[in-house]
Design an enzyme around this catalytic site. Structure first.
Site, PDB file in Angstrom:
ATOM      1  N   ASP A  11      24.426 -42.653 -82.502  1.00 40.50           N
ATOM      2  CA  ASP A  11      24.481 -43.577 -81.369  1.00 40.50           C
ATOM      3  C   ASP A  11      24.248 -44.972 -81.928  1.00 40.50           C
ATOM      4  O   ASP A  11      23.152 -45.269 -82.446  1.00 40.50           O
ATOM      5  CB  ASP A  11      23.395 -43.250 -80.338  1.00 40.50           C
ATOM      6  CG  ASP A  11      23.650 -41.922 -79.637  1.00 40.50           C
ATOM      7  OD1 ASP A  11      24.814 -41.645 -79.315  1.00 40.50           O
ATOM      8  OD2 ASP A  11      22.684 -41.174 -79.420  1.00 40.50           O
ATOM      9  N   ASP A 130      29.086 -37.254 -69.198  1.00 42.67           N
ATOM     10  CA  ASP A 130      27.649 -37.399 -68.977  1.00 42.67           C
ATOM     11  C   ASP A 130      27.367 -36.994 -67.541  1.00 42.67           C
ATOM     12  O   ASP A 130      27.943 -37.560 -66.603  1.00 42.67           O
ATOM     13  CB  ASP A 130      27.203 -38.850 -69.190  1.00 42.67           C
ATOM     14  CG  ASP A 130      27.470 -39.336 -70.612  1.00 42.67           C
ATOM     15  OD1 ASP A 130      27.500 -38.491 -71.524  1.00 42.67           O
ATOM     16  OD2 ASP A 130      27.636 -40.555 -70.803  1.00 42.67           O
TER      17      ASP A 130
END
Length: 253
Positions: A11, A130
């Site tokens: 990330d 998500d």
């Protein structure tokens, strides 16, 4: 039976690898190029690079950084974050990405899934989803978990397969960074809805969590901080999974 995959996730924010909890409270975890090089050598099956603030900041993925990572790895490499159009996806693949992962843009422009798949093949398109619980139902979120789309997870999973996606990266916002384990309930909910490979993401804290995800129906398990901070050894993880009946790649380890 295909081997189950262990995937490390980078990330990236401001050129550095970061990790937080529930998509918040980010902390520095290292240099993406160095981590990518390391993971390529120690038995990680695939690498995912996510520019986590590109969509929120409404900018494109860091192309030069992606290229630098791609030059250092010899495992399948997926890039996501800030891919709003076909041109960006194509540029990333030309710069060294084996696959692109689209999330917010896939929801806002679903035809993008099909265009990338038609051009580069379904195997090059990962749709990242998500999701979290809202009033007892799984709902899809975009913009790094900040926007509730109101789309039910079940509906979106079916649609992305119909539009040509090759894989689903399924992240539970409820479990992200908690180290409480993957969202087994969510994985089991999605598994019968699609024939696509499912990458479980969000919540890995110990080796048993990977086993739970695979037994729930995941084809791959993605983790970040437990690898970045060397809390789980990849070789030991794969041997543990093998001992518990999970088919994983051990060659060269």
């Amino acid at each position: 039976m295909l081997a189950r995959r262990i995937i490390a996730c980078l990330d990236v924010k401001d050129g550095r690898v970061v990790k937080g909890t529930n998509f918040e409270n980010l902390r520095d975890s290292g240099d993406p190029v160095e981590l990518g090089k390391l993971y390529s050598k120690i038995g990680i099956d695939e690498l995912v690079f996510l520019d986590i603030t590109a969509s929120v900041e409404k900018r494109k993925t860091m192309l030069e950084l992606v290229e630098s990572v791609a030059e250092q790895v010899d495992i399948p490499f997926t890039v996501g974050g800030g891919i709003h159009d076909f041109e960006t996806a194509a540029e990333l693949i030309l710069r060294g990405a084996d696959k692109v992962s689209i999330n917010t843009a896939a929801v806002e422009k679903p035809g993008l899934i099909t265009k990338i798949a038609d051009t580069f093949g379904s195997q090059a398109v990962v749709v990242a989803i998500d999701a979290k619980r809202v009033n007892g139902r799984f709902v899809v979120f975009t913009y790094s978990g900040k926007k509730n789309t109101g789309i039910l997870l079940s509906d979106w999973v079916r649609e992305v397969e119909e539009r040509g996606a090759g894989e689903i990266l399924l992240t539970s916002i409820d479990r992200d960074g908690t180290k409480m384990g993957y969202d087994v309930e969510m994985i089991r909910f999605v598994r019968p809805l699609t024939n696509l490979p499912i990458i479980a993401s969000g919540g890995a804290g110990k080796m048993e969590h990977f086993l739970e995800a695979f037994r729930a129906g995941a084809d791959a398990a993605l983790a970040a901080s437990v690898f970045h901070f060397q809390e789980i050894n990849v070789v030991e993880l794969k041997k543990f999974l093998k001992d518990h009946g999970v088919n994983v790649r051990l060659e060269g380890m």
